[in-house]
Design an enzyme around this catalytic site. Sequence first.
Site, short mmCIF file in Angstrom:
data_model
loop_
_atom_site.label_atom_id
_atom_site.label_comp_id
_atom_site.label_asym_id
_atom_site.label_seq_id
_atom_site.Cartn_x
_atom_site.Cartn_y
_atom_site.Cartn_z
N ARG A 181 44.05 43.84 7.84
CA ARG A 181 45.26 44.32 8.54
C ARG A 181 46.31 44.73 7.52
O ARG A 181 47.37 44.13 7.42
CB ARG A 181 45.71 43.28 9.54
CG ARG A 181 44.67 43.17 10.65
CD ARG A 181 45.06 42.25 11.72
NE ARG A 181 45.27 42.97 12.95
CZ ARG A 181 45.52 42.39 14.11
NH1 ARG A 181 45.63 41.10 14.18
NH2 ARG A 181 45.69 43.10 15.19
N GLN A 209 46.16 50.62 9.38
CA GLN A 209 46.83 50.51 10.68
C GLN A 209 46.30 51.51 11.71
O GLN A 209 46.12 51.16 12.87
CB GLN A 209 48.33 50.70 10.50
CG GLN A 209 49.07 49.38 10.60
CD GLN A 209 50.53 49.48 10.23
OE1 GLN A 209 51.08 50.58 10.12
NE2 GLN A 209 51.15 48.34 10.03
N ASP A 262 43.15 50.26 13.39
CA ASP A 262 43.18 48.86 13.83
C ASP A 262 42.85 48.72 15.32
O ASP A 262 43.72 48.73 16.18
CB ASP A 262 44.57 48.29 13.50
CG ASP A 262 44.67 46.80 13.76
OD1 ASP A 262 43.72 46.23 14.33
OD2 ASP A 262 45.69 46.22 13.38
N SER A 298 44.52 45.80 17.25
CA SER A 298 45.87 46.07 17.74
C SER A 298 45.84 47.01 18.94
O SER A 298 46.53 46.77 19.93
CB SER A 298 46.74 46.68 16.64
OG SER A 298 47.04 45.70 15.69
N TYR A 310 49.69 36.15 10.36
CA TYR A 310 49.13 35.35 11.46
C TYR A 310 49.76 33.96 11.49
O TYR A 310 50.42 33.54 10.55
CB TYR A 310 47.62 35.18 11.27
CG TYR A 310 46.83 36.43 11.55
CD1 TYR A 310 46.66 36.89 12.85
CD2 TYR A 310 46.23 37.13 10.51
CE1 TYR A 310 45.92 38.03 13.11
CE2 TYR A 310 45.49 38.28 10.76
CZ TYR A 310 45.34 38.72 12.06
OH TYR A 310 44.61 39.84 12.32
P1 NAD Z 1 46.74 36.90 17.20
O1 NAD Z 1 46.05 37.59 18.30
O2 NAD Z 1 45.98 36.15 16.17
O3 NAD Z 1 47.78 35.84 17.86
C1 NAD Z 1 48.65 36.17 18.91
C2 NAD Z 1 49.98 35.43 18.71
O4 NAD Z 1 49.83 34.04 19.00
C3 NAD Z 1 50.54 35.49 17.29
O5 NAD Z 1 51.81 36.10 17.33
C4 NAD Z 1 50.63 34.02 16.88
O6 NAD Z 1 51.75 33.76 16.06
C5 NAD Z 1 50.76 33.34 18.22
N1 NAD Z 1 50.48 31.89 18.24
C6 NAD Z 1 49.52 31.18 17.59
N2 NAD Z 1 49.61 29.85 17.89
C7 NAD Z 1 50.64 29.73 18.77
C8 NAD Z 1 51.22 28.63 19.44
N3 NAD Z 1 50.76 27.37 19.28
N4 NAD Z 1 52.26 28.86 20.27
C9 NAD Z 1 52.73 30.12 20.44
N5 NAD Z 1 52.23 31.21 19.83
C10 NAD Z 1 51.20 31.02 18.99
O7 NAD Z 1 47.71 37.85 16.43
P2 NAD Z 1 47.95 39.42 16.52
O8 NAD Z 1 48.75 39.71 17.73
O9 NAD Z 1 46.69 40.14 16.34
O10 NAD Z 1 48.84 39.65 15.23
C11 NAD Z 1 49.88 38.76 14.86
C12 NAD Z 1 50.77 39.45 13.83
O11 NAD Z 1 50.00 40.00 12.76
C13 NAD Z 1 51.53 40.64 14.36
O12 NAD Z 1 52.63 40.33 15.11
C14 NAD Z 1 51.86 41.37 13.08
O13 NAD Z 1 52.99 40.81 12.46
C15 NAD Z 1 50.65 41.13 12.24
N6 NAD Z 1 49.81 42.34 12.27
C16 NAD Z 1 49.83 43.15 11.18
C17 NAD Z 1 49.07 44.32 11.20
C18 NAD Z 1 49.05 45.25 10.03
O14 NAD Z 1 49.80 45.07 9.10
N7 NAD Z 1 48.22 46.26 10.04
C19 NAD Z 1 48.28 44.65 12.28
C20 NAD Z 1 48.29 43.79 13.38
C21 NAD Z 1 49.05 42.64 13.36
#
Ligand code: NAD
Length: 380
Positions: A124, A129, A132, A135, A228
Site C-alpha cells: 500500500r 494506489q 489498490d 481500497s 494499519y
Molecule cells: P483495515 O481494513 O485493515 O481496517 C479497517 C479499520 O479498522 C482501520 O481504520 C483500523 O484502524 C480499524 N480498527 C482496527 N481495530 C479496531 C478497533 N479495535 N476498534 C476500532 N477500529 C479498529 O484497513 P484499511 O481500511 O484497508 O486501511 C487503513 C488505513 O491504511 C487507511 O485509512 C489508510 O490510512 C491506509 N491506507 C493506505 C493506502 C496507501 O497508501 N496506498 C491504501 C489504503 C489504505
Amino acid sequence: MAVRIAVPTEVLPGEKRVALVPEVVKSLMKTGAEVVVQAGAGLASGFPDALYTAAGAQVLTDRSQLLGNAAIVLKVQPPTAEETAGMKPGTVVVALVNASRNLDSVAKMRDAKVTTFALELLPRITRAQSMDVLSSQATVAGYRCVLIGASLCPKFLPMLTTAAGTIRPAKVLVLGAGVAGLMAIATAKRLGAVVEAYDVRRAAGEQVRSLGAKFLELQINAEGGGGYARELTDEEKKQEAAMLAKALGDADIIVTTAAVPGRKAPILVRKENVAAMRPGTALVDLAAESGGNCELTKPGENVVVGGVTVAGPLNLPGQIPLSASQMYAKNLESFLTLLISKEKGLTTDYSDEILAASLLCKDGVVTHKPTADLLAKGAA
Ligand code: NAD
C-alpha cells in the site's frame, strides 16, 4: 507479438463482478494487447457481449479455448480447480486470491506451474494506489453496508419537517474508520443521518471530522505499521468496551468495519451490547467474512435478537457489481502497465517492488513466504 489476455466468466455463486469492463478493454488494446472475453462474462454486472466486441475484444464461448491459449488470465475470484487445469504452465493469473483463505486454490496453481499475482498482496505505497483493489472494493462495501442498514432501519435517515410533524434524523455509528468506514460515514451523511465514528488510530479522527461526523476518542493511539491498526492490549480493550457501550445503545444503525491485518476481526460488539440496543436497531457487520466485529454475527445471515437485526453480508462489492467491476478493471489496467508494454510484450522481469510483493507462485513454487508456511502446515 500481441499479449493475449483472457477474461473468463466468474463462476463462484453470487459473484456478479467481471475482471475487465469494455472501457478498459479499449485502453488495453492500445497497448498492443489482444483481449478475449468469455461470452456472457459481463452480463451480471451490466456489460453485454456487444459492448466488449465494440471495444475491440473477441468474444469466445469455448472456455477451454479461452483459458488454454491465454498469456494472462484476469479474474476477480481465485481460479477454480477446473480453470487452473485448463491453463498452460507459465500462464500469468491476476486475481484477488485471498491466499490464506483459499489454500487449495493456491496449491492447484502451484502444481499447474502457473504464475500468479495475488492483488491482496499489493504493497500500500503511493505508486500502487491506482492498483489498490482492496481500497476500491472496500469503498464499494462501505457504501453498500449503509444501504443495507438503511433498508433494515424502521426510520427515515434524514430530518424531515412535514405537515405530519417533524422527524428527527437517525443516528448512525461507524466502528472502524479506514477505507470502508470513511465511505460508510460519507454515505450516511449524504442520506441525512447524524453520524458518529470510532477508530483506534488517532489519525482517522481528522478524516472523520472532515466528513462532518463526530469522532469518538479513547486515550490511546493504536497505529501500527503501514497506516494499519495494531491489536489492542487487554486493558485497552476494556476501556474501548466501556466507551462504546453508550454509543451502541444510542444508535439506530451500526456499521462495523474494524480489521487488523493478519488477525481475526476484533470483537467490538458483545451480546450484552446487543441486548441493550433499542428494538429496530440494525447492525451491519462488514467484517463478517473475517470472523465479524459482533459476537452474534453469522456470515451470510441476518440474525434477529430482541428486535435488533445483526446482518453479516458476504461479498458486498459483488452486490454493486457494475461500479465494483469498473473500479476493479481500472486497478487491473494500472497493474498491467507493470507486466506488459507495446514494445516488449509480456515481461518476465519481476524485480519491480510491486510485482515482487504481489507474486504468489511461479514455476511450481509458492514465493509468498506466509502462504508457503500455511501450505506446509496443512501439507497441501
Ligand atoms: P483495515 O481494513 O485493515 O481496517 C479497517 C479499520 O479498522 C482501520 O481504520 C483500523 O484502524 C480499524 N480498527 C482496527 N481495530 C479496531 C478497533 N479495535 N476498534 C476500532 N477500529 C479498529 O484497513 P484499511 O481500511 O484497508 O486501511 C487503513 C488505513 O491504511 C487507511 O485509512 C489508510 O490510512 C491506509 N491506507 C493506505 C493506502 C496507501 O497508501 N496506498 C491504501 C489504503 C489504505
